[in-house]
Design an enzyme around this catalytic site. Sequence first.
Site, PDB file in Angstrom:
ATOM      1  N   LYS A  89       0.856  -1.176   0.000  1.00 44.72           N
ATOM      2  CA  LYS A  89       0.000   0.000   0.000  1.00 44.72           C
ATOM      3  C   LYS A  89       0.889   1.221   0.000  1.00 44.72           C
ATOM      4  CE  LYS A  89      -4.075   1.891   0.390  1.00 44.72           C
ATOM      5  NZ  LYS A  89      -3.776   2.561  -0.878  1.00 44.72           N
ATOM      6  N   LYS A 113       5.758   3.359   8.215  1.00 46.57           N
ATOM      7  CA  LYS A 113       4.573   4.192   8.403  1.00 46.57           C
ATOM      8  C   LYS A 113       3.330   3.307   8.489  1.00 46.57           C
ATOM      9  CE  LYS A 113       4.266   7.507   5.504  1.00 46.57           C
ATOM     10  NZ  LYS A 113       3.984   8.541   4.501  1.00 46.57           N
ATOM     11  N   LYS A 125       5.212   1.762  -3.222  1.00 49.25           N
ATOM     12  CA  LYS A 125       5.146   3.133  -3.754  1.00 49.25           C
ATOM     13  C   LYS A 125       5.336   3.061  -5.260  1.00 49.25           C
ATOM     14  CE  LYS A 125       4.633   7.422  -2.460  1.00 49.25           C
ATOM     15  NZ  LYS A 125       3.839   7.985  -1.358  1.00 49.25           N
ATOM     16  N   GLY A 164      -2.919   8.138  -4.158  1.00 51.29           N
ATOM     17  CA  GLY A 164      -2.324   9.368  -4.699  1.00 51.29           C
ATOM     18  C   GLY A 164      -1.077   9.784  -3.951  1.00 51.29           C
ATOM     19  N   ASP A 165      -0.384  10.744  -4.509  1.00 51.37           N
ATOM     20  CA  ASP A 165       0.756  11.416  -3.868  1.00 51.37           C
ATOM     21  C   ASP A 165       0.935  12.702  -4.680  1.00 51.37           C
ATOM     22  OD1 ASP A 165       3.123  10.823  -1.806  1.00 51.37           O
ATOM     23  OD2 ASP A 165       4.057  11.734  -3.538  1.00 51.37           O
ATOM     24  N   THR A 208      -4.596  13.198   5.397  1.00 52.83           N
ATOM     25  CA  THR A 208      -3.167  13.379   5.684  1.00 52.83           C
ATOM     26  C   THR A 208      -2.943  14.698   6.429  1.00 52.83           C
ATOM     27  OG1 THR A 208      -2.686  12.155   3.670  1.00 52.83           O
ATOM     28  CG2 THR A 208      -0.859  13.317   4.687  1.00 52.83           C
ATOM     29  N   SER A 382      -6.838   5.460   3.863  1.00 48.32           N
ATOM     30  CA  SER A 382      -6.909   4.630   2.656  1.00 48.32           C
ATOM     31  C   SER A 382      -7.296   3.203   3.029  1.00 48.32           C
ATOM     32  CB  SER A 382      -5.556   4.600   1.941  1.00 48.32           C
ATOM     33  OG  SER A 382      -5.439   5.690   1.065  1.00 48.32           O
TER      34      SER A 382
HETATM   35  P1  NDP Z   1       0.270  17.724  -4.219  1.00 49.72           P
HETATM   36  O1  NDP Z   1       0.734  17.400  -5.566  1.00 49.72           O
HETATM   37  O2  NDP Z   1      -1.187  17.869  -3.956  1.00 49.72           O
HETATM   38  O3  NDP Z   1       0.981  19.055  -3.705  1.00 49.72           O
HETATM   39  C1  NDP Z   1       2.379  19.145  -3.614  1.00 49.72           C
HETATM   40  C2  NDP Z   1       2.732  20.565  -3.219  1.00 49.72           C
HETATM   41  O4  NDP Z   1       4.123  20.622  -2.945  1.00 49.72           O
HETATM   42  C3  NDP Z   1       2.462  21.557  -4.331  1.00 49.72           C
HETATM   43  O5  NDP Z   1       2.132  22.803  -3.784  1.00 49.72           O
HETATM   44  C4  NDP Z   1       3.803  21.612  -5.062  1.00 49.72           C
HETATM   45  O6  NDP Z   1       4.026  22.832  -5.769  1.00 49.72           O
HETATM   46  C5  NDP Z   1       4.758  21.506  -3.886  1.00 49.72           C
HETATM   47  N1  NDP Z   1       6.019  20.908  -4.357  1.00 49.72           N
HETATM   48  C6  NDP Z   1       6.183  19.703  -4.933  1.00 49.72           C
HETATM   49  N2  NDP Z   1       7.471  19.509  -5.259  1.00 49.72           N
HETATM   50  C7  NDP Z   1       8.099  20.639  -4.886  1.00 49.72           C
HETATM   51  C8  NDP Z   1       9.447  21.057  -4.937  1.00 49.72           C
HETATM   52  N3  NDP Z   1      10.403  20.274  -5.459  1.00 49.72           N
HETATM   53  N4  NDP Z   1       9.748  22.284  -4.426  1.00 49.72           N
HETATM   54  C9  NDP Z   1       8.790  23.067  -3.894  1.00 49.72           C
HETATM   55  N5  NDP Z   1       7.490  22.735  -3.814  1.00 49.72           N
HETATM   56  C10 NDP Z   1       7.172  21.535  -4.290  1.00 49.72           C
HETATM   57  O7  NDP Z   1       0.903  16.602  -3.252  1.00 49.72           O
HETATM   58  P2  NDP Z   1       0.477  16.203  -1.786  1.00 49.72           P
HETATM   59  O8  NDP Z   1      -0.008  17.389  -1.045  1.00 49.72           O
HETATM   60  O9  NDP Z   1      -0.378  14.998  -1.877  1.00 49.72           O
HETATM   61  O10 NDP Z   1       1.872  15.711  -1.176  1.00 49.72           O
HETATM   62  C11 NDP Z   1       2.751  16.583  -0.452  1.00 49.72           C
HETATM   63  C12 NDP Z   1       3.703  15.761   0.393  1.00 49.72           C
HETATM   64  O11 NDP Z   1       2.954  14.956   1.313  1.00 49.72           O
HETATM   65  C13 NDP Z   1       4.606  14.792  -0.365  1.00 49.72           C
HETATM   66  O12 NDP Z   1       5.842  14.694   0.296  1.00 49.72           O
HETATM   67  C14 NDP Z   1       3.863  13.459  -0.239  1.00 49.72           C
HETATM   68  O13 NDP Z   1       4.728  12.356  -0.392  1.00 49.72           O
HETATM   69  C15 NDP Z   1       3.346  13.586   1.195  1.00 49.72           C
HETATM   70  N6  NDP Z   1       2.225  12.729   1.538  1.00 49.72           N
HETATM   71  C16 NDP Z   1       1.046  12.805   0.839  1.00 49.72           C
HETATM   72  C17 NDP Z   1      -0.015  12.005   1.199  1.00 49.72           C
HETATM   73  C18 NDP Z   1      -1.342  12.120   0.546  1.00 49.72           C
HETATM   74  O14 NDP Z   1      -2.306  11.509   1.066  1.00 49.72           O
HETATM   75  N7  NDP Z   1      -1.504  12.880  -0.521  1.00 49.72           N
HETATM   76  C19 NDP Z   1       0.129  10.988   2.259  1.00 49.72           C
HETATM   77  C20 NDP Z   1       1.367  11.069   2.996  1.00 49.72           C
HETATM   78  C21 NDP Z   1       2.378  11.885   2.603  1.00 49.72           C
HETATM   79  P3  NDP Z   1       3.840  22.858  -7.382  1.00 49.72           P
HETATM   80  O15 NDP Z   1       2.386  22.599  -7.601  1.00 49.72           O
HETATM   81  O16 NDP Z   1       4.286  24.217  -7.774  1.00 49.72           O
HETATM   82  O17 NDP Z   1       4.727  21.760  -7.877  1.00 49.72           O
END
Ligand code: NDP
Length: 450
Positions: A89, A113, A125, A164-165, A208, A382
């Site tokens: 997962k 996790k 992943k 998603g991620d 999250t 999830s």
């Molecule tokens: P989204 O795609 O919804 O949002 C990601 C955000 O982070 C955007 O604002 C993006 O900006 C910014 N971002 C991504 N890469 C960069 C970078 N290299 N430098 C600066 N800003 C960056 O993703 P999520 O919110 O789902 O995920 C965010 C984090 O949370 C990740 O680390 C993910 O692995 C983690 N996570 C997510 C979960 C989930 O349920 N979605 C679960 C657990 C962890 P821009 O749009 O400009 O790229």
Amino acid sequence: MTYIHDTLEGLRHSSPAQSEFYQAAEEVLECLRPLLESDPQYHDHSIIERIVEPERQIMFRVCWTDDAGRVRVNKGYRIQFNSALGPYKGGLRFHASVNASIIKFLGFEQIFKNALTGLPIGGGKGGSNFDPKGKSDAEIMRFCQAYMSELYRHIGPTTDVPAGDIGVGAREIGYLYGQYKRLTGRYEGVLTGKRLNWGGSLGRKEATGYGAVYFAQNMLADRGEDLRGKTCLVSGAGNVAIYTIEKLYQLGALPVTCSDSRGTLHDPQGIDLETLKRLKEVERGPLTHYLTYRPDARYLSREDDPGEGHAVWRIPADVAFPCATQNELTVADAEALISNGVTCLSEGANMPTTAKAVDCFLDARIAYGPGKAANAGGVATSQLEMAQNSSMQQWTLEKVDNKLQAIMADIYRSCADTAAEFGAPHNLVLGANIAGFRKVADAMIEQGVC
Ligand code: NDP
């Protein structure tokens, strides 16, 4: 304990150029030292050597056609890291930076996790170096269909259930699910993060971010504090950041920042959540557009970032929530946060803090919640979606949120108790790694050599 050193050296040799994976592996293995010294069974069963090696890694070509009729090619990945506790997962990440090292570090973190949630899920992943930015809706759909045309043969509701991620939200999950159904003829819970009207769970989208805030609440409660009235910094402007901000408001805190890859928004009156949702969830535009609705806010572009870090972490506040991406918080950022008065940090993102910056927080004894514990609410919910799918039920939001709160409280307790057991009550990194590892390692031993 030379075999920790030897294992890490072995990884560098056998899996070259995977810096993010070494970083994640080193953190976990170093934390395990006191456990391995006190309990020889893990060494006797070669658990360390086995746990750093994925059960399976799938890499594939993804060919799709853009709107101009040109054939485009991307790399696809799915890593099935560890199934000792249940079906693999973990999410799918679509981002230009994706490579084998990033998918591997994310899959490795996911093992521990998922174990911490106490739910029957193993670690996996996946993703692609596909860059969704600037792509039309039709291009996103064609890419998702092409990606699933290979992935479908490796996943299933009791074998591997992606979610998603970064770059993969409900829209992409919809296109991926449609293609899975077309190829297999099966309508089953093979993906999570689905829309509500075709098998999704209430509360998954929020889980999250809400979970990272609940984790902060638990850390603060142990120190006799709460979030009410606290000024908070949030990075990112995607799924995790938005629902972190939403929950902070619900608990009486004031989130004053968010950011994306182009810059940081600082709104001292508090981020206007409805405007942020409209910009990022509907228009999918840049954060600069926020200023047309809230001219008093301040926008700092990447050029305004200090040399050794990021503008978002230089704003005085009480609590911080990194919710964007890996290694987005440096030593200089950590020092600035501490000297500006931050006493609590809860990671919504995966490994957002560099290894040396983590040491700064631990040395300063602030309440520091590592991502593998603090952001586990997403994957936990999830699993609740999987449970609803397999029993053909849909639970109320209240039921899902109550379960999420209980799971986050249990994860916090388990990390804090384990940290105390090993003589470092402030160190939730150690607590999370040992608590997660023990569950997986014990199951591996009981299941024999496989
Ligand atoms: P989204 O795609 O919804 O949002 C990601 C955000 O982070 C955007 O604002 C993006 O900006 C910014 N971002 C991504 N890469 C960069 C970078 N290299 N430098 C600066 N800003 C960056 O993703 P999520 O919110 O789902 O995920 C965010 C984090 O949370 C990740 O680390 C993910 O692995 C983690 N996570 C997510 C979960 C989930 O349920 N979605 C679960 C657990 C962890 P821009 O749009 O400009 O790229």
